[in-house]
Design an enzyme around this catalytic site. Structure first.
Site, PDB file in Angstrom:
ATOM      1  N   ASP A   9       0.840  -1.203   0.000  1.00 61.68           N
ATOM      2  CA  ASP A   9       0.000   0.000   0.000  1.00 61.68           C
ATOM      3  C   ASP A   9       0.873   1.251   0.000  1.00 61.68           C
ATOM      4  O   ASP A   9       1.937   1.264  -0.607  1.00 61.68           O
ATOM      5  CB  ASP A   9      -0.935  -0.036   1.223  1.00 61.68           C
ATOM      6  CG  ASP A   9      -2.254   0.675   0.956  1.00 61.68           C
ATOM      7  OD1 ASP A   9      -2.243   1.901   0.881  1.00 61.68           O
ATOM      8  OD2 ASP A   9      -3.289   0.000   0.827  1.00 61.68           O
TER       9      ASP A   9
ATOM     10  N   HIS B 160      -3.405   5.682   4.112  1.00 57.62           N
ATOM     11  CA  HIS B 160      -4.220   4.549   3.677  1.00 57.62           C
ATOM     12  C   HIS B 160      -3.634   3.207   4.126  1.00 57.62           C
ATOM     13  O   HIS B 160      -4.348   2.333   4.626  1.00 57.62           O
ATOM     14  CB  HIS B 160      -4.344   4.588   2.156  1.00 57.62           C
ATOM     15  CG  HIS B 160      -5.335   3.646   1.590  1.00 57.62           C
ATOM     16  ND1 HIS B 160      -4.992   2.383   1.174  1.00 57.62           N
ATOM     17  CD2 HIS B 160      -6.662   3.765   1.376  1.00 57.62           C
ATOM     18  CE1 HIS B 160      -6.068   1.773   0.715  1.00 57.62           C
ATOM     19  NE2 HIS B 160      -7.101   2.593   0.822  1.00 57.62           N
TER      20      HIS B 160
ATOM     21  N   SER C 166     -11.483  -0.754   0.418  1.00 60.16           N
ATOM     22  CA  SER C 166     -10.111  -0.791   0.943  1.00 60.16           C
ATOM     23  C   SER C 166     -10.076  -1.226   2.397  1.00 60.16           C
ATOM     24  O   SER C 166      -9.088  -1.816   2.832  1.00 60.16           O
ATOM     25  CB  SER C 166      -9.495   0.603   0.874  1.00 60.16           C
ATOM     26  OG  SER C 166      -9.188   0.948  -0.435  1.00 60.16           O
TER      27      SER C 166
END
Lengths: 293, 212
Positions: A54, A95, A238
């Site tokens: 990520d 994220h 996600s």
């Protein structure tokens, strides 16, 4: 965790059959049941290596805990060479930290590793994602969380091969379905565990009887760790994906010999919407339950 | 892709007008504090504000920031939309960037602008109105008053659970079209602002007054 070879060539001569060998030549030790037939203790992910591919993972975030190793995929602007290097840069946008935090709270004792494929220059984004995923598979992580996908079809064949290789190598890729109705990869492939969001408040997972998305996890209004040691609430596939990745880590910590297909079956059997309802009888109008079967 | 955020050629004025209308409508639909379009300058690896409505409208156009940074950066690199709440309480989401725009939102929605698999930029909506049924506040209907909510919609604000008939569903954008199945039964909602006179159908799409 597993030791199965991942090559594509047959091991003994040019044959894919079991010619000249019998069951005793290919023994497979299965997982033992819980001692004394008692219910197993709650699995916590201990001993399972999970890699978050990520934007990186913030180091020392209290809701993420220890990050065993951090790596970054770097593309040389001149030679075009793509390499994976150790990094101490943490997370570029939050994220990856969010994904790692969800994995941590689902499987608190698992090992978390990070490989950053976002946050560098835009050129070759698909290529960098590809390299990061390939590296993670080569490192034989037990679970790879990929809350990303690429819409570039030119990467699809190589991603497909990589996903299959991971599947047979006992590296489970848990891949997020795109949030909008577009074609993207690798979540479309059957050899990964693909995840979308459900809208329940509870932390549970559902099996989707209408793939390609095979499972749904909690992905709406999810509280997640973010940059600076803080938390935010956010929404998207996600964040459903690392929940399922955490479940995989828990199952594998209790059953370390499980293959990818067994793991997928375990997720199916434990899904909140999978029930053993009464079966319809072959006789019209007659039904019976499963109690005697 | 872009070499300059300013508009010089004749076509640029039309493009700017189009982008401005997009952010104006986005802001109106969501009852938001601001909306913006940033386009990607691949050469400089930066996102550039091209159109802004609401907060920052007077000075943000043309401003640049690193493309790999913050939520907009993630949206641009991943090509995925993102919805985030509680940002101001958690100031670190890239407060320095937000403060440079002189507005720190509490919530934002960001969606990639995609053309043929390429991300062109990011559309953002800052602080969409809670009155319009964001699930982060509760399972509220933007038109039903609290006193009428249960009777008319069957939703339960206390438990934040949708009614059993599934008429309510908080969607990813958590906007006022989260009531997916029973608009007319629930509140007979009608749109405001640029869509005045239109109503939403069961699929969440606007329908002009009098149209099927």
């Amino acid at each position: 965790m597993g030791t199965v070879g991942t090559g594509t060539a047959p091991g003994r001569g040019l044959t894919w059959s079991l010619r000249g060998r019998g069951p005793d030549d290919v023994p497979v030790p299965a997982d033992e049941g819980p001692p004394g037939g008692l219910p197993a203790r709650q699995a916590t992910g201990r001993g399972v290596r999970v890699c978050v591919v990520d934007s990186g993972v913030e180091l020392d975030h209290p809701l993420v805990g220890p990050v065993e190793s951090s790596w970054v995929v770097v593309k040389d602007p001149e030679s075009g060479a793509v390499t994976v290097e150790p990094t101490g840069t943490g997370d570029t946008c939050g994220h990856g930290t969010a994904c790692a935090g969800i994995i941590r709270r689902t499987a608190p004792d698992c090992e978390i590793h990070s490989v950053r494929v976002l946050g560098e220059r835009f050129s070759g984004t698909g290529e960098v994602l590809m390299a990061g995923l390939r590296w993670a598979v080569e490192q034989r992580f037990d679970v790879v969380n990929l809350s990303l996908s690429t819409t570039r079809t030119r990467f699809a064949p190589e991603l497909h091969g990589l996903a299959d290789r991971a599947y047979f190598g006992r590296t489970v890729i848990v891949a997020s379905a795109h949030n909008t109705p577009v074609e993207s990869f690798p979540w479309r492939f059957a050899s990964v565990i693909s995840v979308g969001s459900h809208q329940e408040d509870d932390e549970l997972h559902l099996y989707n009887p209408e793939p390609p998305v095979e499972f749904f996890g909690p992905g709406q209004n999810v509280s997640v760790p973010w940059l600076g040691g803080r938390t935010i609430r956010t929404t998207g596939n996600s964040f459903a994906t690392p929940y399922v990745a955490g479940l995989c880590a828990r199952v594998l910590s209790g059953h370390p010999r499980m293959t990818a297909f067994q793991l997928k079956n375990a997720l199916y059997l434990s899904a909140a919407n999978v029930h053993a309802d009464p079966r319809p009888s072959t006789a019209a109008g007659d039904t019976r339950d499963d109690s005697e079967n | 892709m872009l070499t300059s955020p300013s508009f010089h050629a004749p076509g640029d004025a039309a493009r700017h007008e189009l982008l401005q209308s997009v952010v104006d409508v986005a802001r109106a639909i969501f009852g938001a504090a601001a909306s913006s379009v940033c386009l990607l300058d691949e050469e400089a690896d930066e996102l550039v504000f091209q159109a802004v409505s609401g907060e920052g409208e007077a000075f943000l156009v043309g401003r640049r920031f690193p493309a790999g940074r913050g939520i907009a950066g993630w949206v641009a690199t991943s090509g995925e939309p993102m919805v985030v709440d509680d940002l101001s309480r958690n100031s670190s989401f890239d407060r320095s960037l937000a403060e440079s725009t002189e507005y720190v939102p509490d919530a934002l929605m960001a969606a990639p602008l995609i053309s043929e698999s390429r991300v062109l930029g990011v559309l953002e909506v800052l602080d969409p109105s809670p009155r319009r049924g964001r699930a982060s506040v509760s399972w509220t209907c933007w038109r039903c008053s609290p006193g009428r909510r249960r009777r008319r919609c069957g939703c339960s604000p206390r438990t934040r659970r949708p009614p059993a008939d599934g008429a309510w569903r908080a969607n990813a954008a958590r906007t006022h079209w989260s009531c997916s199945a029973a608009w007319s039964d629930c509140c007979g909602a009608r749109a405001e602002g640029p869509y005045a006179g239109a109503s939403r159908g069961s699929d969440g799409r606007f329908r002009r007054a009098g149209a099927g």
